[in-house]
Design a protein around this motif. Structure first.
Motif, mmCIF file in Angstrom:
data_model
loop_
_atom_site.group_PDB
_atom_site.id
_atom_site.type_symbol
_atom_site.label_atom_id
_atom_site.label_comp_id
_atom_site.label_asym_id
_atom_site.label_seq_id
_atom_site.Cartn_x
_atom_site.Cartn_y
_atom_site.Cartn_z
ATOM 1 N N GLU A 163 45.182 39.697 40.405
ATOM 2 C CA GLU A 163 46.580 39.276 40.476
ATOM 3 C C GLU A 163 47.288 40.135 41.507
ATOM 4 O OE1 GLU A 163 50.332 38.236 37.513
ATOM 5 O OE2 GLU A 163 48.804 39.673 36.878
ATOM 6 N N GLN A 164 47.751 39.485 42.575
ATOM 7 C CA GLN A 164 48.405 40.171 43.678
ATOM 8 C C GLN A 164 47.513 41.265 44.263
ATOM 9 O OE1 GLN A 164 52.234 41.522 42.315
ATOM 10 N NE2 GLN A 164 53.065 39.457 42.138
ATOM 11 N N GLY A 165 46.226 40.958 44.390
ATOM 12 C CA GLY A 165 45.283 41.893 44.973
ATOM 13 C C GLY A 165 44.754 42.957 44.029
ATOM 14 N N LYS A 166 45.272 43.056 42.817
ATOM 15 C CA LYS A 166 44.838 44.063 41.855
ATOM 16 C C LYS A 166 43.838 43.435 40.889
ATOM 17 C CE LYS A 166 46.537 47.248 38.312
ATOM 18 N NZ LYS A 166 47.732 47.736 37.571
ATOM 19 N N THR A 167 42.705 44.110 40.709
ATOM 20 C CA THR A 167 41.667 43.602 39.829
ATOM 21 C C THR A 167 42.071 43.781 38.374
ATOM 22 O OG1 THR A 167 39.951 44.113 41.464
ATOM 23 C CG2 THR A 167 39.240 43.776 39.190
ATOM 24 N N LEU A 168 42.055 42.690 37.625
ATOM 25 C CA LEU A 168 42.402 42.726 36.210
ATOM 26 C C LEU A 168 41.175 42.810 35.318
ATOM 27 C CD1 LEU A 168 45.159 39.935 36.129
ATOM 28 C CD2 LEU A 168 45.469 42.398 36.424
ATOM 29 N N LEU A 169 40.145 42.055 35.653
ATOM 30 C CA LEU A 169 38.986 41.976 34.781
ATOM 31 C C LEU A 169 37.795 41.446 35.559
ATOM 32 C CD1 LEU A 169 38.091 42.251 31.739
ATOM 33 C CD2 LEU A 169 38.515 39.810 31.536
ATOM 34 N N ASP A 170 36.617 41.855 35.129
ATOM 35 C CA ASP A 170 35.364 41.366 35.694
ATOM 36 C C ASP A 170 34.587 40.681 34.586
ATOM 37 O OD1 ASP A 170 33.096 40.829 37.072
ATOM 38 O OD2 ASP A 170 32.687 42.875 37.717
ATOM 39 N N LEU A 171 34.486 39.375 34.656
ATOM 40 C CA LEU A 171 33.758 38.602 33.641
ATOM 41 C C LEU A 171 32.264 38.659 33.963
ATOM 42 C CD1 LEU A 171 36.165 35.544 33.432
ATOM 43 C CD2 LEU A 171 36.043 37.472 31.868
ATOM 44 N N ALA A 172 31.619 39.714 33.499
ATOM 45 C CA ALA A 172 30.227 39.976 33.870
ATOM 46 C C ALA A 172 29.232 39.577 32.801
ATOM 47 C CB ALA A 172 30.048 41.464 34.188
ATOM 48 N N GLU A 173 29.682 39.092 31.638
ATOM 49 C CA GLU A 173 28.763 38.729 30.558
ATOM 50 C C GLU A 173 29.033 37.299 30.113
ATOM 51 O OE1 GLU A 173 29.107 41.501 27.400
ATOM 52 O OE2 GLU A 173 28.538 43.252 28.602
ATOM 53 N N HIS A 174 27.947 36.643 29.686
ATOM 54 C CA HIS A 174 28.071 35.264 29.213
ATOM 55 C C HIS A 174 28.888 35.218 27.927
ATOM 56 C CE1 HIS A 174 27.110 31.141 28.234
ATOM 57 N NE2 HIS A 174 26.609 31.520 27.071
ATOM 58 N N GLY A 175 29.855 34.313 27.885
ATOM 59 C CA GLY A 175 30.712 34.173 26.717
ATOM 60 C C GLY A 175 31.931 35.079 26.710
ATOM 61 N N GLN A 176 32.061 35.959 27.681
ATOM 62 C CA GLN A 176 33.227 36.837 27.741
ATOM 63 C C GLN A 176 34.483 36.026 28.046
ATOM 64 O OE1 GLN A 176 32.738 40.055 30.507
ATOM 65 N NE2 GLN A 176 34.713 40.985 30.054
ATOM 66 N N GLU A 177 35.565 36.331 27.345
ATOM 67 C CA GLU A 177 36.799 35.575 27.488
ATOM 68 C C GLU A 177 37.944 36.483 27.921
ATOM 69 O OE1 GLU A 177 37.618 33.577 23.848
ATOM 70 O OE2 GLU A 177 35.861 32.244 23.958
ATOM 71 N N TYR A 178 38.894 35.877 28.587
ATOM 72 C CA TYR A 178 40.108 36.589 29.020
ATOM 73 C C TYR A 178 41.297 35.669 28.790
ATOM 74 C CZ TYR A 178 43.658 38.615 32.071
ATOM 75 O OH TYR A 178 44.829 39.135 32.572
ATOM 76 N N LEU A 179 42.212 36.124 27.930
ATOM 77 C CA LEU A 179 43.417 35.355 27.646
ATOM 78 C C LEU A 179 44.390 35.547 28.805
ATOM 79 C CD1 LEU A 179 45.037 33.580 25.740
ATOM 80 C CD2 LEU A 179 45.780 35.634 24.527
ATOM 81 N N ALA A 180 44.448 34.557 29.671
ATOM 82 C CA ALA A 180 45.208 34.691 30.914
ATOM 83 C C ALA A 180 46.712 34.535 30.680
ATOM 84 C CB ALA A 180 44.721 33.672 31.937
ATOM 85 N N VAL A 181 47.122 33.491 29.986
ATOM 86 C CA VAL A 181 48.548 33.247 29.736
ATOM 87 C C VAL A 181 48.734 32.861 28.274
ATOM 88 C CG1 VAL A 181 49.246 32.653 32.086
ATOM 89 C CG2 VAL A 181 48.257 30.899 30.636
ATOM 90 N N PHE A 182 49.844 33.333 27.692
ATOM 91 C CA PHE A 182 50.163 33.053 26.301
ATOM 92 C C PHE A 182 51.059 31.823 26.209
ATOM 93 C CE2 PHE A 182 49.223 37.547 26.470
ATOM 94 C CZ PHE A 182 48.445 37.755 25.347
ATOM 95 N N GLY A 183 50.845 31.045 25.172
ATOM 96 C CA GLY A 183 51.723 29.909 24.914
ATOM 97 C C GLY A 183 53.052 30.360 24.327
ATOM 98 N N GLY A 184 54.080 29.579 24.569
ATOM 99 C CA GLY A 184 55.410 29.908 24.049
ATOM 100 C C GLY A 184 55.500 29.697 22.543
#
Length: 404
Positions: A163-184
């Motif tokens: 995000e804006q050039g800054k590394t947030l996460l590396d999805l390096a494993e199968h099944g790994q999840e990242y909650l990118a945006v939250f619902g209202g």
């Protein structure tokens, strides 16, 4: 009367018989002119059927067509779902005219989750914009609105989220999840505001909007070995010779515009992935040529295979230039387990240059010819040795590449 009717029937059958005889001869098209249809009768000669031509042969596909489904970076806009609004209503039923407030809360908006999937090989299925489902509004009789469903985005294993050039996460494993945006969150109905002081609240709140972000997804090809060399060194031809990959091959530089990954299979069912990295030129660490966009793929290679072109006057100098570009991009990158592949041994002058090359370098040199397939067996066996050595080092916690 009967004699007249019999004579008419006889003439009728004679006429039809003549038409039938004519239809089997040269004048068979006469029936079609009269508009008479006879089952089983063709109005075209049997030899006049349309002959289908031979199917066109598929020629060699271009690099653009071969790799149109491979995408290694994406800019995506993620918009989570907004919450549903709360309801403002009062219960009114027979014998319950003053039943009080019964407005339900709204449902929560759907979230968006990035999930690593080993069966996904490219970011081509990722679209530029994702909009999650909104929550439904609340209803009467204290009915809550339904929550918006969660949206899952499948990405390849090894996807880096920025995000804006800054590394947030590396999805390096199968099944790994990242909650990118939250619902209202859903809004509150007027039943939520019921209290002793306020027995008939008229207040209902709307749902909050979902989170919105713009992310960059970058794929670093995860392969055991990386074929590294200058343009037109024969990396694509070599990958074709030892694996199941079919990259485009041509007699001009920069034939490969996107990385290819081939699988080398062994008898014990072990599989080694080999990546064909697009040609590197001098100054690639300064983003010249194909530049940094493909140097980053080498970061995920466990060991390196330097492919040298023996048709060059001094092929041993290519190793120095390649190592220089790798170290300028990431210090120590050229120190990973490696081997040198002397390609194009089918040329007459290659034998003399091979002997000089062995005296100039310290790495193991494997002479091969990607064109004829000469000595590719030695390369495949040495590839397995490098793979087994890395697996043993990984188990002991040693020799693990940085940023892996």
């Amino acid at each position: 009367m009967l004699a007249t009717w019999s004579r008419v029937q006889t003439l009728r059958w004679c006429f039809l018989d003549k038409l039938w005889r004519c239809s089997s001869g040269p004048g068979h098209g006469f029936l079609s002119l009269l508009g008479l249809g006879v089952r089983g009768l063709s109005s075209s000669p049997p030899l006049a059927a349309k002959v289908r031509g031979e199917p066109r042969r598929r020629g060699d596909m271009s690099e653009k067509k071969l790799t149109r489904h491979f995408v290694d970076h994406r800019h995506v806009k993620l918009v989570a779902g907004s919450g549903g609004k709360g309801a403002c209503s009062f219960l009114s039923e027979p014998r319950k005219e003053w039943g009080g407030p019964d407005g339900g809360n709204g449902g929560d908006g759907g979230s968006i989750i990035l999930k690593a999937d080993k069966f996904v090989k490219s970011l081509s299925q990722v679209v530029p914009v994702y909009k999650a489902e909104n929550g439904q509004s609340g209803g009467t009789k204290n009915c809550y609105g339904r929550n918006g469903s969660t949206t899952y985005i499948s990405v390849p294993v090894g996807t880096v989220v920025k995000e804006q050039g800054k590394t947030l996460l590396d999805l390096a494993e199968h099944g790994q999840e990242y909650l990118a945006v939250f619902g209202g969150a859903g809004g509150k109905g007027n039943q939520f505001f019921l209290s002793n002081e306020n027995r008939a609240p008229m207040t209902a709140t709307p749902g909050t909007p979902g989170q919105e972000r713009a992310l960059q997804l970058e794929l670093r090809t995860m392969a055991h070995a990386g074929l590294i060399g200058f343009p037109n060194a024969g990396k694509s031809s070599l990958l074709r010779a030892i694996s199941n990959a079919r990259p485009a091959v041509a007699a001009y530089p920069f034939t490969t515009l996107n990385p290819h990954v081939g699988i080398v299979k062994y008898r014990d069912h072990e599989q080694v992935a080999v990546a064909d990295i697009p040609g590197i030129i001098r100054g690639a660490h300064l983003n010249r040529g194909l530049g940094i966009s493909f140097l980053r793929h080498i970061e995920r290679c466990r060991f390196l295979l330097f492919v040298l072109d023996l048709s060059e006057p001094e092929p041993w100098t290519q190793v120095q230039h390649l190592c220089y570009e790798l170290d300028k991009y990431e210090p120590g990158l050229s120190q990973r387990p490696q081997a040198i592949i002397a390609n194009k041994m089918d040329l007459p002058e290659a034998r003399g240059k091979l002997e000089t090359l062995k005296t100039r370098v310290t790495q193991r040199v494997i002479p091969v010819s990607a064109l004829t397939g000469h000595n590719t067996e030695e390369l495949i066996l040495h590839l397995r040795e490098l793979y087994d050595g890395y697996i043993q080092g990984e188990a002991s916690g040693k020799d693990k590449p940085s940023r892996w």
